[in-house]
Design an enzyme around this catalytic site. Sequence first.
Site, short mmCIF file in Angstrom:
data_model
loop_
_atom_site.label_atom_id
_atom_site.label_comp_id
_atom_site.label_asym_id
_atom_site.label_seq_id
_atom_site.Cartn_x
_atom_site.Cartn_y
_atom_site.Cartn_z
N GLY A 81 -6.71 2.70 -7.10
CA GLY A 81 -5.80 2.19 -8.20
C GLY A 81 -5.47 0.56 -8.13
O GLY A 81 -5.51 -0.04 -7.02
N ARG A 145 -13.12 4.83 -7.36
CA ARG A 145 -12.37 5.79 -6.25
C ARG A 145 -13.67 6.51 -5.65
O ARG A 145 -13.08 7.44 -4.81
CB ARG A 145 -11.46 7.05 -6.82
CG ARG A 145 -10.15 6.41 -7.35
CD ARG A 145 -9.27 7.32 -7.48
NE ARG A 145 -8.07 6.74 -8.15
CZ ARG A 145 -6.82 6.12 -7.46
NH1 ARG A 145 -7.27 6.32 -6.04
NH2 ARG A 145 -5.94 5.68 -8.04
N ASP A 176 -7.06 5.75 2.42
CA ASP A 176 -8.20 6.30 2.40
C ASP A 176 -9.36 5.41 2.54
O ASP A 176 -10.27 5.65 2.95
CB ASP A 176 -8.46 7.36 1.27
CG ASP A 176 -7.92 8.62 1.40
OD1 ASP A 176 -7.70 8.95 2.28
OD2 ASP A 176 -7.37 9.16 0.37
N LYS A 202 -3.84 -2.43 0.41
CA LYS A 202 -3.34 -2.43 -0.82
C LYS A 202 -2.87 -1.22 -1.31
O LYS A 202 -3.39 0.06 -1.17
CB LYS A 202 -4.59 -2.65 -1.92
CG LYS A 202 -4.68 -2.56 -3.30
CD LYS A 202 -5.58 -1.72 -3.96
CE LYS A 202 -5.30 -0.25 -3.47
NZ LYS A 202 -6.13 0.84 -4.25
N THR A 203 -1.99 -1.01 -2.31
CA THR A 203 -1.43 0.04 -3.01
C THR A 203 0.13 -0.13 -3.63
O THR A 203 0.95 -0.57 -2.86
CB THR A 203 -1.67 1.37 -2.50
OG1 THR A 203 -1.03 2.38 -3.47
CG2 THR A 203 -0.66 1.62 -1.18
N ASP A 205 1.85 2.14 -4.22
CA ASP A 205 2.73 3.38 -3.74
C ASP A 205 3.44 2.92 -2.46
O ASP A 205 4.41 3.48 -2.11
CB ASP A 205 1.72 4.45 -3.32
CG ASP A 205 1.45 4.96 -4.80
OD1 ASP A 205 1.23 4.47 -5.91
OD2 ASP A 205 0.43 6.02 -4.49
N LYS A 242 24.34 7.40 -25.64
CA LYS A 242 24.33 8.62 -26.47
C LYS A 242 22.95 9.32 -25.70
O LYS A 242 22.80 10.67 -25.99
CB LYS A 242 23.96 8.63 -28.08
CG LYS A 242 23.18 7.68 -28.54
CD LYS A 242 23.08 7.76 -29.79
CE LYS A 242 21.81 6.68 -30.21
NZ LYS A 242 21.79 6.74 -31.69
N GLU A 311 6.86 10.40 -9.17
CA GLU A 311 5.72 11.03 -9.58
C GLU A 311 5.14 12.29 -8.97
O GLU A 311 4.94 13.31 -9.41
CB GLU A 311 4.50 10.10 -9.65
CG GLU A 311 3.16 10.55 -10.19
CD GLU A 311 2.15 9.47 -10.09
OE1 GLU A 311 1.82 8.76 -11.24
OE2 GLU A 311 1.91 9.12 -9.12
N ARG A 428 0.54 -1.75 -12.76
CA ARG A 428 -0.42 -1.74 -11.65
C ARG A 428 -1.02 -3.18 -12.24
O ARG A 428 -1.90 -3.49 -11.10
CB ARG A 428 -1.15 -0.55 -11.82
CG ARG A 428 -0.64 0.72 -11.32
CD ARG A 428 -1.55 1.60 -10.92
NE ARG A 428 -2.60 1.95 -11.95
CZ ARG A 428 -3.81 2.65 -11.72
NH1 ARG A 428 -3.57 3.75 -10.61
NH2 ARG A 428 -4.72 3.04 -12.70
P1 FBP Z 1 -3.95 3.83 -4.79
O1 FBP Z 1 -3.27 4.68 -3.97
O2 FBP Z 1 -5.63 4.05 -5.09
O3 FBP Z 1 -3.49 2.36 -4.92
O4 FBP Z 1 -3.58 4.56 -6.19
C1 FBP Z 1 -2.35 4.75 -6.59
C2 FBP Z 1 -2.06 5.17 -8.01
O5 FBP Z 1 -1.50 4.14 -8.81
C3 FBP Z 1 -0.86 6.34 -7.69
O6 FBP Z 1 0.49 5.80 -7.98
C4 FBP Z 1 -1.09 7.11 -9.14
O7 FBP Z 1 -0.61 8.68 -8.60
C5 FBP Z 1 -2.74 7.04 -9.22
O8 FBP Z 1 -3.05 5.95 -8.39
C6 FBP Z 1 -3.39 7.32 -10.61
O9 FBP Z 1 -4.59 7.22 -10.40
P2 FBP Z 1 -5.65 6.77 -11.63
O10 FBP Z 1 -5.58 5.56 -11.64
O11 FBP Z 1 -7.01 7.43 -11.11
O12 FBP Z 1 -5.07 7.84 -12.82
#
Ligand code: FBP
Length: 552
Positions: A81, A145, A176, A202-203, A205, A242, A311, A428
Amino acid sequence: MNKSALQTARYAYKPKLPECLSGSVEDIDVEFGSPTEAISDREELREIFKITYGKPLAAFKKGKNEKIKRELKVGVILSGGQAPGGHNVIAGLFDGLKKGNPNSTLYGFEGGPSGLIENKTIVLTQEIVDEYRNTGGFDIIGSGRTKIETQEQFTSSLETVKKLGLYAVVVIGGDDSNTNAALLAEYFLSNGSSTQVIGCPKTIDGDLKNEYIETSFGFDTACKTYSELIGNLCRDTNSAKKYWHFIKLMGRSASHIALECALQTQPNICLISEEIEAKNLSLDKIIEQICSSIVKRAENGDNFGVILIPEGLVEFIPEIKKLIEELNDTIADEEESFSSLTNFADQLQWFAGRLSDISYGILKTLPVEIAQQFLMDRDPHGNVQVSRIETDKLLVGMTEKKLRIMKEKKQYKGKFSALTHFFGYEGRCAFPSNFDADYCYSLGYSAFALIASGLTGYLSSVRNLTAPADKWSAGGVPLTMMMDLEHRHGAKKPVIKKALVELDSKPFKTFEEKREIWAEKTCFLVPGSIQYFGPPEVCDTSTVTLRLEHGL
Ligand code: FBP
């Protein structure tokens, strides 16, 4: 792409480097610690990584390093991602390479790891790199991916690096992808290739972190982007008084993003998946918790509020987790039969007798559109795509139902009107904050220095991140040091451990201390948008999580 005024202005931003990497490249020397060990499963991992297991930690310091001026050919991959700052990792790597030797070449593998397997590259020139400096996104070479898993994929990757004559490959990715980087490093060496492999953390998350990786890049910008939007909704709802806003926030598994956004904005409720799992809380209990805040606030005349939902929540609620596991296994076992079904009624019928009674009962009682989302295509790892499950809508529906019952029993007199949101993809590819711009550029530059020092199987590491950038340290962490073995699809596989929110950590404890008051009173904070120009205390700060983790 056309350029906005901000993009043009951001080209002029010069990312800051730690002192140990700044100045002349031949002054970057490396020093090593003692041999390292994996987190656990050491004997098995030593067997898998016969050559690369247990390398020492590497740290850069000022000194002399003539080797650094060699002409190098390096390939770079953006994996998984998008995360703000990826372009600056490439810019840092490119600038380091060119400073070392102007004849060095940087290849970009297009579309993620599949670019390496299929030898799809572009040569990254000064002109191309300059177009992308300090911008968000991964569009310079694209991402993907694909996992390098099969023997054919490893063989093709080796053929590609041989054909290109690559000295090294840099993998910019999450847990991963970096596990993949470690396997590639070992594979190349054990098949007679000296091509080195270096990873970059990177991420958005934020779950690739440990003692040596203080944070993954992109987390800072994504959280600041979401917090700006949440803060704006807080102010909006405090004005009109509201609506209850139910906001789902990205983060595949860990709740780091939700927790950080809660610390930045002080919503009424923030659910933390890891806590829900630890306390074994059912969906009904979560709804009770939400309703308790709504009722208390209604008694004060406040029929409005903000709720943050991570999420990945559904996979941490015990009964839903069980349902998802059963669905994944059943679908994987009879994939052909399941994919021949064309409508939801038939799919539901198909699961009768295949799922346990409890799981089948839950699937049947979920609102149809949510149940359908649980049955959508799995990701390449066979997992439910949580970003596509509307947990926010599920919680609103159940809350409305519970409040109706409470009203009948005269336990609630307020008005409840809810709106749902999902903040995910919009965080992102934002322009990286100064923090991410500097951090990513330093990670890329450090990756160059690791390559030039002849290292392989390392993750680029930049630390001391709450200090000003020139005080940061840089070096490399052996990838095997962050590994253990986990059961994946029936087999034990080496993995880099995902860091979930720890319930005894300072960020969680700080949130826990305050949340009771937030649930009843209006304590919203409005952080505003990321500032790129202005005083360091406004523009250069890191996340609250990082500051608390550093005891600040
Ligand atoms: P990475 O772990 O590859 O950085 O991606 C994280 C993420 O952004 C998550 O937060 C999200 O659930 C997922 O990718 C969404 O994946 P996609 O871009 O394949 O819809």
